[in-house]
Design an enzyme around this catalytic site. Structure first.
Site, PDB file in Angstrom:
ATOM      1  N   TYR A   1       0.821  -1.218   0.000  1.00 40.34           N
ATOM      2  CA  TYR A   1       0.000   0.000   0.000  1.00 40.34           C
ATOM      3  C   TYR A   1       0.852   1.265   0.000  1.00 40.34           C
ATOM      4  CZ  TYR A   1      -3.988  -2.990   0.261  1.00 40.34           C
ATOM      5  OH  TYR A   1      -4.935  -3.933  -0.086  1.00 40.34           O
TER       6      TYR A   1
ATOM      7  N   ARG B   1       1.552   1.960  -3.606  1.00 43.93           N
ATOM      8  CA  ARG B   1       0.398   2.504  -4.338  1.00 43.93           C
ATOM      9  C   ARG B   1       0.097   3.929  -3.879  1.00 43.93           C
ATOM     10  NH1 ARG B   1      -3.974  -2.073  -3.584  1.00 43.93           N
ATOM     11  NH2 ARG B   1      -5.288  -0.715  -4.889  1.00 43.93           N
TER      12      ARG B   1
ATOM     13  N   GLN C   1     -15.166   1.609  -6.101  1.00 43.15           N
ATOM     14  CA  GLN C   1     -14.393   0.507  -5.517  1.00 43.15           C
ATOM     15  C   GLN C   1     -12.927   0.907  -5.401  1.00 43.15           C
ATOM     16  OE1 GLN C   1     -15.671  -3.471  -7.489  1.00 43.15           O
ATOM     17  NE2 GLN C   1     -16.383  -1.877  -8.894  1.00 43.15           N
TER      18      GLN C   1
ATOM     19  N   VAL D   1      -9.485   2.843  -4.437  1.00 36.30           N
ATOM     20  CA  VAL D   1      -8.914   3.443  -3.223  1.00 36.30           C
ATOM     21  C   VAL D   1      -8.075   4.674  -3.571  1.00 36.30           C
ATOM     22  CG1 VAL D   1      -8.971   1.299  -1.889  1.00 36.30           C
ATOM     23  CG2 VAL D   1      -6.957   1.799  -3.312  1.00 36.30           C
ATOM     24  N   ASP D   2      -7.977   4.983  -4.893  1.00 36.56           N
ATOM     25  CA  ASP D   2      -7.246   6.199  -5.287  1.00 36.56           C
ATOM     26  C   ASP D   2      -8.128   7.434  -5.055  1.00 36.56           C
ATOM     27  OD1 ASP D   2      -8.104   5.186  -8.565  1.00 36.56           O
ATOM     28  OD2 ASP D   2      -8.807   7.060  -7.684  1.00 36.56           O
TER      29      ASP D   2
ATOM     30  N   HIS E   1     -14.575   0.610  -0.595  1.00 40.75           N
ATOM     31  CA  HIS E   1     -13.412  -0.215  -0.233  1.00 40.75           C
ATOM     32  C   HIS E   1     -12.296   0.612   0.413  1.00 40.75           C
ATOM     33  CE1 HIS E   1     -14.735  -3.366  -3.438  1.00 40.75           C
ATOM     34  NE2 HIS E   1     -15.458  -3.414  -2.358  1.00 40.75           N
TER      35      HIS E   1
ATOM     36  N   CYS F   1      -3.453   8.082  19.538  1.00 40.17           N
ATOM     37  CA  CYS F   1      -3.142   7.404  20.798  1.00 40.17           C
ATOM     38  C   CYS F   1      -1.655   7.091  20.955  1.00 40.17           C
ATOM     39  CB  CYS F   1      -3.960   6.108  20.885  1.00 40.17           C
ATOM     40  SG  CYS F   1      -3.416   4.846  19.707  1.00 40.17           S
TER      41      CYS F   1
ATOM     42  N   GLY G   1     -15.893   0.769 -15.898  1.00 41.53           N
ATOM     43  CA  GLY G   1     -14.542   0.257 -15.662  1.00 41.53           C
ATOM     44  C   GLY G   1     -14.419  -0.748 -14.543  1.00 41.53           C
TER      45      GLY G   1
ATOM     46  N   LEU H   1     -14.345  -1.377 -21.190  1.00 34.70           N
ATOM     47  CA  LEU H   1     -13.476  -1.706 -22.334  1.00 34.70           C
ATOM     48  C   LEU H   1     -13.878  -3.061 -22.916  1.00 34.70           C
ATOM     49  CD1 LEU H   1     -11.062  -0.287 -23.664  1.00 34.70           C
ATOM     50  CD2 LEU H   1      -9.542  -1.660 -22.207  1.00 34.70           C
TER      51      LEU H   1
HETATM   52  C1  BV8 Z   1     -17.759  -8.858   1.836  1.00 38.83           C
HETATM   53  C2  BV8 Z   1      -9.513  -2.609  -1.585  1.00 38.83           C
HETATM   54  C3  BV8 Z   1     -19.499  -9.395   3.402  1.00 38.83           C
HETATM   55  C4  BV8 Z   1      -8.122  -3.045  -1.333  1.00 38.83           C
HETATM   56  C5  BV8 Z   1     -10.778  -4.438  -2.623  1.00 38.83           C
HETATM   57  C6  BV8 Z   1     -20.219 -13.827  -3.169  1.00 38.83           C
HETATM   58  C7  BV8 Z   1     -19.722 -14.715  -4.078  1.00 38.83           C
HETATM   59  C8  BV8 Z   1     -18.318 -14.971  -4.109  1.00 38.83           C
HETATM   60  C9  BV8 Z   1     -17.430 -14.330  -3.232  1.00 38.83           C
HETATM   61  C10 BV8 Z   1     -17.938 -13.450  -2.333  1.00 38.83           C
HETATM   62  C11 BV8 Z   1     -19.320 -13.205  -2.281  1.00 38.83           C
HETATM   63  N1  BV8 Z   1     -19.529 -12.300  -1.302  1.00 38.83           N
HETATM   64  C12 BV8 Z   1     -18.326 -11.983  -0.718  1.00 38.83           C
HETATM   65  C13 BV8 Z   1     -17.351 -12.676  -1.333  1.00 38.83           C
HETATM   66  C14 BV8 Z   1     -15.931 -12.601  -1.001  1.00 38.83           C
HETATM   67  C15 BV8 Z   1     -15.205 -11.408  -1.649  1.00 38.83           C
HETATM   68  C16 BV8 Z   1     -15.237 -11.517  -3.142  1.00 38.83           C
HETATM   69  O1  BV8 Z   1     -16.027 -10.886  -3.828  1.00 38.83           O
HETATM   70  N2  BV8 Z   1     -14.295 -12.327  -3.655  1.00 38.83           N
HETATM   71  C17 BV8 Z   1     -14.154 -12.423  -5.129  1.00 38.83           C
HETATM   72  C18 BV8 Z   1     -12.687 -12.415  -5.478  1.00 38.83           C
HETATM   73  C19 BV8 Z   1     -14.858 -13.633  -5.622  1.00 38.83           C
HETATM   74  N3  BV8 Z   1     -15.785 -10.123  -1.231  1.00 38.83           N
HETATM   75  C20 BV8 Z   1     -15.389  -9.609  -0.035  1.00 38.83           C
HETATM   76  O2  BV8 Z   1     -14.627 -10.153   0.736  1.00 38.83           O
HETATM   77  C21 BV8 Z   1     -15.976  -8.240   0.317  1.00 38.83           C
HETATM   78  N4  BV8 Z   1     -16.549  -8.271   1.635  1.00 38.83           N
HETATM   79  O3  BV8 Z   1     -18.384  -9.402   0.944  1.00 38.83           O
HETATM   80  O4  BV8 Z   1     -18.216  -8.747   3.127  1.00 38.83           O
HETATM   81  C22 BV8 Z   1     -20.591  -8.365   3.166  1.00 38.83           C
HETATM   82  C23 BV8 Z   1     -21.254  -8.294   1.952  1.00 38.83           C
HETATM   83  C24 BV8 Z   1     -22.325  -7.372   1.784  1.00 38.83           C
HETATM   84  C25 BV8 Z   1     -22.668  -6.495   2.786  1.00 38.83           C
HETATM   85  C26 BV8 Z   1     -21.975  -6.595   3.997  1.00 38.83           C
HETATM   86  C27 BV8 Z   1     -20.923  -7.528   4.174  1.00 38.83           C
HETATM   87  C28 BV8 Z   1     -14.868  -7.160   0.356  1.00 38.83           C
HETATM   88  C29 BV8 Z   1     -14.225  -7.018  -0.990  1.00 38.83           C
HETATM   89  C30 BV8 Z   1     -13.303  -5.787  -1.000  1.00 38.83           C
HETATM   90  C31 BV8 Z   1     -11.855  -6.180  -1.224  1.00 38.83           C
HETATM   91  N5  BV8 Z   1     -11.036  -4.978  -1.436  1.00 38.83           N
HETATM   92  N6  BV8 Z   1     -10.068  -3.284  -2.759  1.00 38.83           N
HETATM   93  C32 BV8 Z   1      -7.210  -2.786  -2.514  1.00 38.83           C
HETATM   94  O5  BV8 Z   1      -7.609  -2.075  -3.465  1.00 38.83           O
HETATM   95  O6  BV8 Z   1      -6.080  -3.272  -2.421  1.00 38.83           O
HETATM   96  S1  BV8 Z   1     -11.413  -5.223  -4.028  1.00 38.83           S
HETATM   97  C33 BV8 Z   1     -10.519  -4.546  -5.370  1.00 38.83           C
HETATM   98  O7  BV8 Z   1     -10.598  -5.522  -6.386  1.00 38.83           O
HETATM   99  C34 BV8 Z   1     -11.095  -3.290  -5.960  1.00 38.83           C
HETATM  100  O8  BV8 Z   1     -11.575  -2.398  -4.981  1.00 38.83           O
HETATM  101  C35 BV8 Z   1     -12.214  -3.833  -6.848  1.00 38.83           C
HETATM  102  O9  BV8 Z   1     -13.377  -4.073  -6.095  1.00 38.83           O
HETATM  103  C36 BV8 Z   1     -11.637  -5.171  -7.290  1.00 38.83           C
HETATM  104  C37 BV8 Z   1     -11.005  -5.054  -8.646  1.00 38.83           C
HETATM  105  O10 BV8 Z   1     -12.054  -5.039  -9.548  1.00 38.83           O
HETATM  106  P1  BV8 Z   1     -12.183  -3.863 -10.647  1.00 38.83           P
HETATM  107  O11 BV8 Z   1     -12.116  -2.539  -9.998  1.00 38.83           O
HETATM  108  O12 BV8 Z   1     -13.362  -4.218 -11.442  1.00 38.83           O
HETATM  109  O13 BV8 Z   1     -10.832  -4.003 -11.502  1.00 38.83           O
HETATM  110  P2  BV8 Z   1     -10.438  -5.200 -12.498  1.00 38.83           P
HETATM  111  O14 BV8 Z   1      -8.996  -5.030 -12.741  1.00 38.83           O
HETATM  112  O15 BV8 Z   1     -10.956  -6.479 -12.001  1.00 38.83           O
HETATM  113  O16 BV8 Z   1     -11.246  -4.867 -13.865  1.00 38.83           O
HETATM  114  C38 BV8 Z   1     -10.989  -3.676 -14.542  1.00 38.83           C
HETATM  115  C39 BV8 Z   1     -12.114  -3.549 -15.566  1.00 38.83           C
HETATM  116  O17 BV8 Z   1     -11.965  -2.298 -16.223  1.00 38.83           O
HETATM  117  C40 BV8 Z   1     -12.072  -4.648 -16.633  1.00 38.83           C
HETATM  118  O18 BV8 Z   1     -13.398  -5.094 -16.880  1.00 38.83           O
HETATM  119  C41 BV8 Z   1     -11.514  -3.925 -17.860  1.00 38.83           C
HETATM  120  O19 BV8 Z   1     -12.106  -4.385 -19.048  1.00 38.83           O
HETATM  121  C42 BV8 Z   1     -11.983  -2.486 -17.619  1.00 38.83           C
HETATM  122  N7  BV8 Z   1     -11.089  -1.479 -18.183  1.00 38.83           N
HETATM  123  C43 BV8 Z   1      -9.729  -1.502 -18.219  1.00 38.83           C
HETATM  124  N8  BV8 Z   1      -9.266  -0.357 -18.783  1.00 38.83           N
HETATM  125  C44 BV8 Z   1     -10.381   0.408 -19.099  1.00 38.83           C
HETATM  126  C45 BV8 Z   1     -11.539  -0.316 -18.690  1.00 38.83           C
HETATM  127  N9  BV8 Z   1     -12.791   0.148 -18.862  1.00 38.83           N
HETATM  128  C46 BV8 Z   1     -12.912   1.383 -19.454  1.00 38.83           C
HETATM  129  N10 BV8 Z   1     -11.838   2.146 -19.851  1.00 38.83           N
HETATM  130  C47 BV8 Z   1     -10.576   1.683 -19.705  1.00 38.83           C
HETATM  131  N11 BV8 Z   1      -9.544   2.422 -20.114  1.00 38.83           N
END
Ligand code: BV8
Length: 229
Positions: A56, A59, A91, A93-94, A109, A139, A175, A199
Site C-alpha cells: 500500500y 500505491r 471501488q 482506493v485512489d 473499499h 493514541c 470500468g 473496455l
Molecule cells: C464482503 C480494496 C461481506 C483493497 C478491494 C459472493 C460470491 C463470491 C465471493 C464473495 C461473495 N460475497 C463476498 C465474497 C468474497 C469477496 C469476493 O467478492 N471475492 C471475489 C474475489 C470472488 N468479497 C469480499 O470479501 C468483500 N466483503 O463481501 O463482506 C458483506 C457483503 C455485503 C454487505 C456486507 C458484508 C470485500 C471485498 C473488498 C476487497 N477490497 N479493494 C485494494 O484495493 O487493495 S477489491 C478490489 O478488487 C477493488 O476495490 C475492486 O473491487 C476489485 C477489482 O475489480 P475492478 O475494480 O473491477 O478491476 P479489475 O482489474 O478487475 O477490472 C478492470 C475492468 O476495467 C475490466 O473489466 C476492464 O475491461 C476495464 N477497463 C480496463 N481499462 C479500461 C476499462 N474500462 C474502461 N476504460 C478503460 N480504459
C-alpha cells in the site's frame, strides 16, 4: 425535464487505467510476485504486515504521479448539473475522483490516503508510508494500517449504497470487471435503467439493459453529454 432524475454511478479500476494506475486484471495479476487478492487480506497482514504495508505504501506513493482523466472530469460536470441526485460509488482506493472535483463520492473499499488505527479506531489523512510503523496521532500506538477494506471485511456504508440503488432511476457501471462482491451484485439491487461502460464485457454484462464498449475517457464524456444533452 431530464429523463433520469436520480443517478448512481459505480466505478472500478478501469476508470483510472488511462491515468496510469494499473487495474487488478491488467497488472498481470502480480505485485512483487504476489497475487494482490492474496496481499489484500487480514490474514496476509497478520502473517506478513511489512509486505502488506509496503504494497500500500507503493500505491500511495504512486498517486502524486498520476492525474484524473476525461472520465473523472465528465462525472464532475454531471455532479454540477445533478447535485445531490448523483452519487458516485467507487471501488477504487485512489483519490482521482476527488482530485477531479467530485464531492458526491463514496469509497466502499476505503482510501489509500487514510490510515486507520486498530488500537483507538481513529482515522487520519495520510500521505506517506506506514511500513516503518509510525505512531498514531490519536493514541501514540504503532497500530496504524491502510484504511482500505480487505477481502473478508465489510465494505463501508452499505446501507447508504443500498438505499441509493433502490431509489435511483439510472445505474451506470464504469470500468469494473464485476468479479468482486457485493459491488458485482449492485445491478441486481436496481429497479430501473442500467448501463455498463467498459473496455470489455464484465462478468455481469448480460445483467445490464445496455452495454457500451470502449475506453472510459471516450465513453463517459459522450454519455454525460447525451444525458445532459
Ligand atoms: C464482503 C480494496 C461481506 C483493497 C478491494 C459472493 C460470491 C463470491 C465471493 C464473495 C461473495 N460475497 C463476498 C465474497 C468474497 C469477496 C469476493 O467478492 N471475492 C471475489 C474475489 C470472488 N468479497 C469480499 O470479501 C468483500 N466483503 O463481501 O463482506 C458483506 C457483503 C455485503 C454487505 C456486507 C458484508 C470485500 C471485498 C473488498 C476487497 N477490497 N479493494 C485494494 O484495493 O487493495 S477489491 C478490489 O478488487 C477493488 O476495490 C475492486 O473491487 C476489485 C477489482 O475489480 P475492478 O475494480 O473491477 O478491476 P479489475 O482489474 O478487475 O477490472 C478492470 C475492468 O476495467 C475490466 O473489466 C476492464 O475491461 C476495464 N477497463 C480496463 N481499462 C479500461 C476499462 N474500462 C474502461 N476504460 C478503460 N480504459
Amino acid at each position: 425535464m431530464r429523463r433520469h432524475q436520480k443517478v448512481v454511478v459505480l466505478t472500478g479500476a478501469g476508470i483510472s487505467a488511462e491515468s496510469g494506475l494499473t487495474t487488478f486484471r491488467d497488472s498481470g495479476g502480480l505485485w512483487e510476485g504476489h497475487d494482490p487478492m492474496q496481499v489484500a487480506t487480514p490474514e496476509a497482514f497478520a502473517h506478513d504486515p511489512d509486505l502488506v504495508q509496503r504494497f500500500y505504501d507503493a500505491r500511495r506513493a504512486a498517486l502524486p504521479r498520476v492525474r484524473p482523466n476525461a472520465a473523472h472530469h465528465a462525472l464532475v460536470r454531471l455532479e454540477e448539473e445533478l447535485g445531490d441526485d448523483l452519487l458516485v460509488v467507487t471501488q477504487n482506493v485512489d483519490d482521482l475522483h476527488e482530485r477531479a472535483g467530485s464531492r458526491r463520492v463514496h469509497h466502499i473499499h476505503g482510501r489509500l490516503r487514510s490510515a486507520w488505527c486498530t488500537a483507538c479506531d481513529s482515522r487520519h489523512e495520510w500521505e506517506g508510508p506506514l511500513a516503518h510503523r509510525p505512531a498514531c496521532p490519536g493514541c501514540g500506538s504503532s497500530a496504524l494500517r491502510p484504511d482500505v477494506v480487505w477481502f473478508g471485511e465489510i465494505p463501508h456504508g452499505m446501507d447508504l449504497v443500498e438505499q441509493a440503488l433502490w431509489e435511483c432511476d439510472l445505474f451506470v457501471s464504469i470500468g469494473t470487471s464485476g468479479t468482486v462482491y457485493p459491488a458485482a451484485a449492485f445491478v441486481h439491487w436496481v429497479r430501473r435503467d442500467t448501463l455498463e461502460l467498459n473496455l470489455e464485457p464484465s462478468t455481469g454484462a448480460g445483467d445490464f439493459a445496455e452495454s457500451r464498449r470502449g475506453p472510459a475517457s471516450r465513453l463517459v464524456p459522450a454519455w454525460v453529454e447525451e444525458l445532459l444533452g
